[in-house]
Scaffold this motif. Structure first.
Motif, short mmCIF file in Angstrom:
data_model
loop_
_atom_site.label_atom_id
_atom_site.label_comp_id
_atom_site.label_asym_id
_atom_site.label_seq_id
_atom_site.Cartn_x
_atom_site.Cartn_y
_atom_site.Cartn_z
N HIS A 130 64.21 -9.34 110.74
CA HIS A 130 64.75 -10.01 109.55
C HIS A 130 63.64 -10.59 108.70
O HIS A 130 63.63 -10.44 107.48
CB HIS A 130 65.75 -11.10 109.94
CG HIS A 130 66.41 -11.70 108.76
ND1 HIS A 130 65.94 -12.84 108.16
CD2 HIS A 130 67.46 -11.30 108.02
CE1 HIS A 130 66.68 -13.13 107.12
NE2 HIS A 130 67.62 -12.20 107.01
N SER A 131 62.67 -11.24 109.33
CA SER A 131 61.62 -11.87 108.52
C SER A 131 60.69 -10.83 107.90
O SER A 131 60.10 -11.07 106.86
CB SER A 131 60.85 -12.89 109.33
OG SER A 131 60.33 -12.32 110.48
N LYS A 132 60.57 -9.66 108.55
CA LYS A 132 59.67 -8.64 107.98
C LYS A 132 60.32 -7.92 106.80
O LYS A 132 59.72 -7.74 105.77
CB LYS A 132 59.28 -7.63 109.05
CG LYS A 132 58.14 -8.15 109.91
CD LYS A 132 57.51 -7.04 110.69
CE LYS A 132 56.25 -7.60 111.37
NZ LYS A 132 55.85 -6.87 112.49
N ASN A 133 61.52 -7.45 107.00
CA ASN A 133 62.14 -6.60 105.97
C ASN A 133 63.50 -7.10 105.50
O ASN A 133 64.22 -6.36 104.84
CB ASN A 133 62.33 -5.18 106.53
CG ASN A 133 61.03 -4.62 107.03
OD1 ASN A 133 60.02 -4.71 106.36
ND2 ASN A 133 61.03 -4.07 108.24
N LYS A 134 63.83 -8.33 105.87
CA LYS A 134 65.16 -8.86 105.57
C LYS A 134 66.26 -7.94 106.12
O LYS A 134 67.35 -7.86 105.59
CB LYS A 134 65.37 -9.09 104.05
CG LYS A 134 64.47 -10.17 103.48
CD LYS A 134 64.89 -11.56 103.95
CE LYS A 134 63.83 -12.62 103.64
NZ LYS A 134 63.88 -13.79 104.48
N GLU A 135 65.89 -7.21 107.19
CA GLU A 135 66.88 -6.34 107.82
C GLU A 135 67.59 -7.12 108.90
O GLU A 135 67.21 -8.22 109.26
CB GLU A 135 66.19 -5.14 108.46
CG GLU A 135 65.73 -4.10 107.46
CD GLU A 135 65.10 -2.92 108.18
OE1 GLU A 135 65.39 -1.81 107.77
OE2 GLU A 135 64.33 -3.12 109.11
N SER A 136 68.60 -6.49 109.44
CA SER A 136 69.33 -7.17 110.50
C SER A 136 69.50 -6.19 111.65
O SER A 136 68.58 -5.49 112.01
CB SER A 136 70.65 -7.65 109.92
OG SER A 136 71.35 -8.37 110.88
N TYR A 137 70.71 -6.14 112.17
CA TYR A 137 70.94 -5.30 113.35
C TYR A 137 70.84 -3.81 113.04
O TYR A 137 70.78 -3.00 113.94
CB TYR A 137 72.30 -5.63 113.96
CG TYR A 137 72.37 -7.03 114.51
CD1 TYR A 137 71.54 -7.41 115.56
CD2 TYR A 137 73.22 -7.98 113.98
CE1 TYR A 137 71.57 -8.70 116.06
CE2 TYR A 137 73.26 -9.27 114.47
CZ TYR A 137 72.43 -9.62 115.51
OH TYR A 137 72.45 -10.90 116.01
N GLU A 138 70.82 -3.43 111.77
CA GLU A 138 70.74 -2.01 111.44
C GLU A 138 69.33 -1.44 111.61
O GLU A 138 69.14 -0.23 111.62
CB GLU A 138 71.25 -1.74 110.00
CG GLU A 138 70.33 -2.19 108.88
CD GLU A 138 70.51 -3.65 108.50
OE1 GLU A 138 69.93 -4.06 107.49
OE2 GLU A 138 71.21 -4.40 109.24
#
Lengths: 174, 122
Positions: A130-138
């Motif tokens: 999340h902190s790297k790419n604002k991604e989540s479980y995907e």
């Protein structure tokens, strides 16, 4: 198709108490290198205490009273205020928390403890992606982590031994 | 009696951490600004997934920095956004450094003050 944390948690319902405990142990062993790396980098804590706790929990023999062990485990948890914005500290803290849950599980293998262990185990990977790419479980790495839990649950249900998988998060966290 | 709404909210978000040991080692801070906007911060790198999911429409997350406590993070975020902080609540007693900053910014603390520096700041 994407798997969610909730779907993995649902799988846990099929496990009996012994199987829940087996999965909990496998997760704790997978998390232990996080604490080890943190402990080494900051000369913090007590790695041997956690290693022994897992060993004794596996053998279902605690060397000291449960309450004393829980107290000792809590004492070696890093405070995130002392290590702000530090993912290593969070991963180490979650490792301690998982082993604490495992000790509780040794006398009460309720599903809640396993769910807590799971949420703690996926927390640092989640923060990482999340902190790297604002991604989540995907995120693919996160998906692989969730699938590992699902796969371990299936292996336990079919009576197989859990196959450990190298914990690659350490290379990313540290 | 002092309004504890922000402290209660901080504790509510804090309770979403699924273990007592982990909870005891993490701080959550909540800052009410002069607008509707409320800023939420943590002593960790960022909020945990369940905490982020529980944020309300008017709540935004403060980024963490290497040296900051949760209280300092929310105040920094308010400044970055050009907002004035009015009141602050935290999930555990506020350390002396954060107390000084809170007073300096004219913010009212809703949470007990520790009156001591944090271990790593002594």
């Amino acid at each position: 198709m994407m798997i969610t944390a909730e779907e993995v948690q649902k799988e846990f319902k099929q496990l009996n108490e012994n199987q829940r405990f087996t999965l909990g142990i496998a997760v704790a062993e997978r998390m232990l290198p996080h604490y080890k790396a943190f402990s080494k980098k900051y000369s913090f804590g007590n790695m041997a205490l956690l290693e022994n706790a897992i060993k004794n929990l596996k053998n279902k023999v605690l060397s000291i009273e449960k309450a004393d062990l829980l107290e000792k485990i809590e004492e070696i948890a890093p405070d995130t205020e002392e290590f702000p914005n530090n993912l290593m500290a969070t991963a180490a803290l979650d490792t301690v928390a998982i082993i604490y849950e495992l000790v509780l599980m040794s006398s009460d293998a309720s599903l809640k403890h396993l769910e807590n262990i799971f949420l703690l185990a996926i927390n640092a990977p989640y923060m990482c992606v999340h902190s790297k790419n604002k991604e989540s479980y995907e995120n693919p790495k996160m998906q692989a982590e969730l699938l590992l839990f699902k796969s371990w649950t299936t292996q336990i249900l079919s009576g197989k031994n859990i196959e450990p998988v190298e914990n690659e998060w350490i290379k990313i966290f540290f | 009696m002092k309004d504890k709404k922000l402290e209660e909210r901080a504790k509510e978000l804090h309770q979403l951490i699924p273990n007592i040991v982990a909870r005891n080692r993490v701080t959550i801070a909540v800052l009410q600004t002069q607008t509707e906007m409320v800023i939420v911060g943590t002593s960790e790198r960022e909020l945990r997934a369940l905490q982020r999911k529980a944020l309300l429409e008017n709540e935004i997350e403060a980024e963490s920095t290497d040296k900051n406590h949760a209280e300092e993070n929310v105040i920094a975020k308010a400044k970055e956004l050009g907002l004035k902080g009015l009141e602050i609540g935290a999930s555990r007693p506020i350390c002396l450094d954060c107390e000084d900053l809170i007073k300096q910014e004219g913010i009212i603390p809703q949470t007990e003050l520790k009156g001591k520096k944090s271990k790593n700041r002594q």
